[in-house]
Enzyme design. Structure first.
Site, short mmCIF file in Angstrom:
data_model
loop_
_atom_site.label_atom_id
_atom_site.label_comp_id
_atom_site.label_asym_id
_atom_site.label_seq_id
_atom_site.Cartn_x
_atom_site.Cartn_y
_atom_site.Cartn_z
N ASP A 1 -3.13 -5.78 9.26
CA ASP A 1 -3.75 -4.96 8.21
C ASP A 1 -2.95 -5.01 6.91
OD1 ASP A 1 -1.79 -3.63 9.78
OD2 ASP A 1 -2.28 -1.75 8.76
N GLU A 2 -3.64 -4.76 5.83
CA GLU A 2 -3.03 -4.50 4.53
C GLU A 2 -2.07 -5.59 4.05
OE1 GLU A 2 -3.31 0.23 4.04
OE2 GLU A 2 -1.51 -0.42 5.10
N LEU A 3 -2.47 -6.81 4.25
CA LEU A 3 -1.71 -7.91 3.68
C LEU A 3 -1.80 -7.82 2.16
CD1 LEU A 3 -0.21 -10.51 4.53
CD2 LEU A 3 -2.40 -11.68 4.44
N ASN B 1 0.82 -1.21 0.00
CA ASN B 1 0.00 0.00 0.00
C ASN B 1 0.85 1.26 0.00
OD1 ASN B 1 -2.05 -1.88 0.27
ND2 ASN B 1 -3.30 -0.49 1.50
#
Lengths: 583, 583
Positions: free
Chosen positions: B357-359, B318
């Protein structure tokens, strides 16, 4: 006095930075911001000799000599390292200095004896050439800077300062910003720089009415402006909320209008601020906004203000408190001229701002004293404004000052017959530029859609559901930097574009946060107006290319005690080119 | 030990602030922020006696005694004046003190001997009642505070401190914030306050990986949090960009992952920070985000990181740099458990954040080592994640720590069979709250659409045209304050809502600007979660009513050296009610 123009083959010159290959830090091979218009660099790091000094070929004005002392002191004190994970050790394979720059020799190539201050306050149409300089830094021996004025030499030493880094040869490399070092060096000697600003009006506006800024804060602002070669301080000194300007001739204005007795600028303070600015190549253009933005005059002269702090303010002003000068009244016009007359005596600039934005017509329409005057004279409101402007601007023109106004004064109230030299600040939208130029006025780009530093802080008028900034979103530096000064400008109109301005209106800003709101974004604006467009004249330059310079300047400012906000994670600052879209 | 419960008629109690008439400063008759849940005030100003002291009815824990010393010292030092144009002189018609509060007497109403620290780290389900207190301040004589715990008394003295103003009787009134005074007083005695927090998880998140924050900066943050009764510090200590946590058992992580050797937290530093927080009623919940947000582990353990600093990062993470733990690998899982095991030994909280989060799936799909493991085991990526989570969370659970995760761990990867006590931080959107509750988990409101302090700073990934913040616009305090914790929450689910958090992710924030970004907005969040809704249980409270309290707290913070940004022009701060929509 000797001109030290280094002979160079024209073919070597590079018009920055489009034709440059990027180097380890991704910035092209020069770190100065604003980037010089024309330069070449080499590939050898050279240290500054322990005995390094700045020398002059002749007598120079005292303010240049003082500036050079400051640069030397700062170079000595700085711990700023090169922004890579190897902190500059990549320039020293043997981990020691192999050549030394012994001095910086400054030469005036003309017999121009004016001080930096004298030159800074020249009218904008006379500024061409005054800031130009050449700077040559060899791998070994004496560096030389040449200019035809002290102001040019001041720009040269500023560039020199920003090319110097520190290194600690004993320091292990690290992925972050290193702790600094003691050895000063320049990474890419030899440098040959031939520089000149693209625009001669490169400005910051600060509003000292919504919140007060002490003199020391303004000094710090001016010092920082000079580090990036900004040359105009647009001082929006008064507004509806407070009147910090303590005029000896009209003491009641500040006595009743300043937030507190300490939150004032005495005439001595103003003189010191103007002196401080001038010695740093900055023209202080004071603005006393009229006839709107004047509610606070009602504290001492209630009879002069229409709809004074009217409740509700909504509809009666663009923000609280409502209230503006009864400009149709001859006594008010005369009083305003007295204010201008008293204020311009304090200033040295060829320019003085008279405002003219956000006049509220509902307020004037409902104001009985105003309506009586209009009726008695058979005037429209615009007629009254024309009369007010003719008289108050007349005061400036008699004193040989050129008015500076906001765009409404040429676009919103009919033909007010302004003096044709009047400078117009475009603020509402960059789309309004063409209309101003079509009327033949010179302009400064200050449009809220690009250059308002205060946008995006959230709506400050309190509502229970929350609201956004009126000029949302926040203007990132890349947005500011992407501006094309010549969009919708014809070739013949181009000379009317004087430059641009980053404006900081202070409804939500005071001494606690103004540096964060301003820096480093205003440095990007400084480069836009100093360096101009690409070599082919197109705009914008590449923000991706400018990013390492912006990081470098940001860390330099922080080291100087300026609370400039970070642009990216520290990882990005030392991994050039990795934090861009697709990078 | 004596319980000093002051008898009061129930009919006198006012549930703040809906049924209150506003006074001169528009805030209702109490200035404390967060506003107490239940209070009455009077109309007489009372000075603090020169000999004013804080006394205890019995032995109290050392951290309460120290806190009381700090309060006394700050009251002595403060110059904070009442925010009206008359700077508080309106409370003293005779311009002198007419009655005095002689002391503040603290009483523990139970034999609770735990320290503030011991109480602060209690599990959230055991916190009810621990912070409750009553505070009675007469017009003359001794003030009294009663609570069943040291933590409650700590909240009481914090409230007391924030009710005290200074006045200089010789000062002329002025339209701005006065210069301060020497005489301490309380404007609206007698006060009777019966207070208790509406929620027991009132949190700030700070990210110390994108930029490093020195221990002293964290101390200052914790001190400021305690001034507004925030009780959880969610310390996002590591991320992909840097690893400042110097674990004695795994020294290579910080040795190769910290930005520089100085930019680390030693185990001693962590202990000091946790101690400092605990003594101020704050539970430090450390978070080591896994398996994403871990690139920097690749500096010391390159074999453990997939797509390590992959170019381009776009699509692979990200934000740069790309790279995350090869969580399918049993060695990586075991190593992560070792990290958790080493880290939790440093912490005192019942909670530990494991992230989630945000794997990035593209990264794992392209990673050959990961694909080999999946194939060998016949696993999907979610199967691998379930296994990784079971083992690493197992390490926490064995050590009697409850995991805290980001919402994806219950919403994005199938059923990972998390422990049912796991606390879920909702961050992507407040619209996701219902889905988390439907799975039966307890949650903390931290959604980016309300509570991200970093939104609206402009896009930081550099592009030539400029870009906006991904979670634009900036979240004004009024936006944060307008949140309803129970939207889309059924009556039966309400106990699952533990509270809320203001999060500061530090891509564009470091020590230069973090106070400005955080304060005073986080104070509005503090009030939301302490004071809860209106007397009838509805949300939100009125931001217009809260505005004077917010101004007051903001100026108090600035005086303490916290760079809290101004909410409005100074004119507005001293003209209550005039800078609201329609005001």
């Amino acid at each position: 006095m000797t001109a030290v123009l280094v002979p160079l083959l024209a073919a070597l010159w590079v018009f920055s930075p489009s034709s440059f290959a990027t180097t380890s830090n991704g910035s092209g091979e020069i770190n100065a911001l604003p980037i010089p218009v024309k330069y070449t660099t080499g590939s050898k790091a050279a240290c500054l000799a322990d005995s390094f000094s700045i020398q002059f070929d002749s007598d120079v004005p005292a303010d240049l000599s003082a500036a050079s002392d400051r640069v030397l002191e700062r170079i000595k004190k700085s711990q700023h390292t090169y922004l890579t994970t190897t902190s500059g050790t990549e320039f020293f394979p043997s981990l020691k200095c192999e050549s030394e720059v012994t001095e910086l020799r400054l030469s005036l190539s003309s017999d121009h004896s004016l001080s930096i201050f004298d030159l800074a306050i020249k009218p904008v149409e006379e500024r061409k050439g005054l800031e130009d300089y050449t700077l040559t830094i060899p791998t070994s021996g004496a560096a030389t800077a040449t200019a035809s004025t002290a102001l040019g030499l001041f720009r040269a030493i500023t560039t020199f300062e920003n090319l110097v880094f520190k290194i600690d040869f004993s320091l292990p490399s690290s992925p972050g910003v290193a702790e600094g070092g003691d050895t000063a060096y320049l990474p890419f000697t030899p440098y040959h720089i031939d520089d000149a600003p693209a625009f001669h009006w490169r400005s910051i506006l600060l509003d000292t009415s919504r919140h007060f800024f002490a003199k020391q804060s303004l000094f710090k602002l001016l010092d920082t402006m000079s580090a990036v070669k900004l040359n105009v301080f647009h001082w929006h000194i008064t507004d509806s909320q407070s009147w910090p300007l303590a005029l000896n001739e009209l003491p009641e204005l500040a006595a009743k209008g300043a937030y507190t007795p300490r939150k004032t600028y005495s005439e001595q303070d103003v003189a010191e601020i103007i002196q401080f600015a001038g010695e740093r190549g900055i023209d202080v253009v004071m603005e006393i906004d009229t006839p709107g933005h004047t509610t606070v005059i009602g504290n001492s002269h209630p009879d002069m203000i229409a709809c004074n702090t009217h409740k509700p303010w909504t509809g009666w002003a663009n923000e609280p408190p409502a209230g503006q000068l009864r400009f149709a009244d001859p006594a008010v016009t005369a009083f305003t001229s007295r204010i201008f007359s008293a204020a311009i005596k304090l200033t040295k600039s060829a320019y003085f701002g008279t405002g003219g934005d956000e006049l509220n017509e509902q307020c004037m329409d409902a104001d009985q004293p105003t309506q009586r005057v209009l009726k008695a004279n058979g005037w429209t409101l615009n007629d009254a404004l024309k009369n007010f402007t003719a008289e108050t601007h007349g005061t400036l023109l008699s004193a040989k000052r050129t008015p500076m106004v906001w765009q409404e004064m040429v676009l919103a109230h009919g033909d007010l017959e302004l003096d044709k030299n009047t400078i117009v600040d475009v603020w509402i939208s960059s789309a309004d530029v063409g209309a101003v130029l079509d009327k033949g006025f010179r302009l400064v780009h200050a449009s809220s859609d690009y250059f308002y530093l205060d946008c995006g802080q959230g709506g400050w008028i309190t509502e229970n559901v929350g609201s956004n900034s009126w000029c949302d979103p926040f203007k990132a530096w890349t947005r500011m930097y992407s501006f094309n000064p010549y969009t919708n400008v014809t070739a013949v109109q181009r000379p009317l574009v004087l430059g641009g301005q980053a404006s900081l209106w202070c409804e939500q800003t005071d001494e606690t946060n103004f540096e964060t709101v301003m820096w480093p974004r205003a440095a990007a604006v400084a480069e836009l107006w100093w360096s101009g467009g690409n070599a082919d004249g197109t705009f914008p330059r590449s923000a991706v290319d400018a990013l390492p310079r912006m990081h470098d300047m940001r860390y330099r400012l922080v080291e100087k005690g300026v609370r400039a906000e970070p642009l990216q994670p520290e990882w990005c600052a030392v991994h050039p080119g990795r934090c861009v879209l697709g990078g």
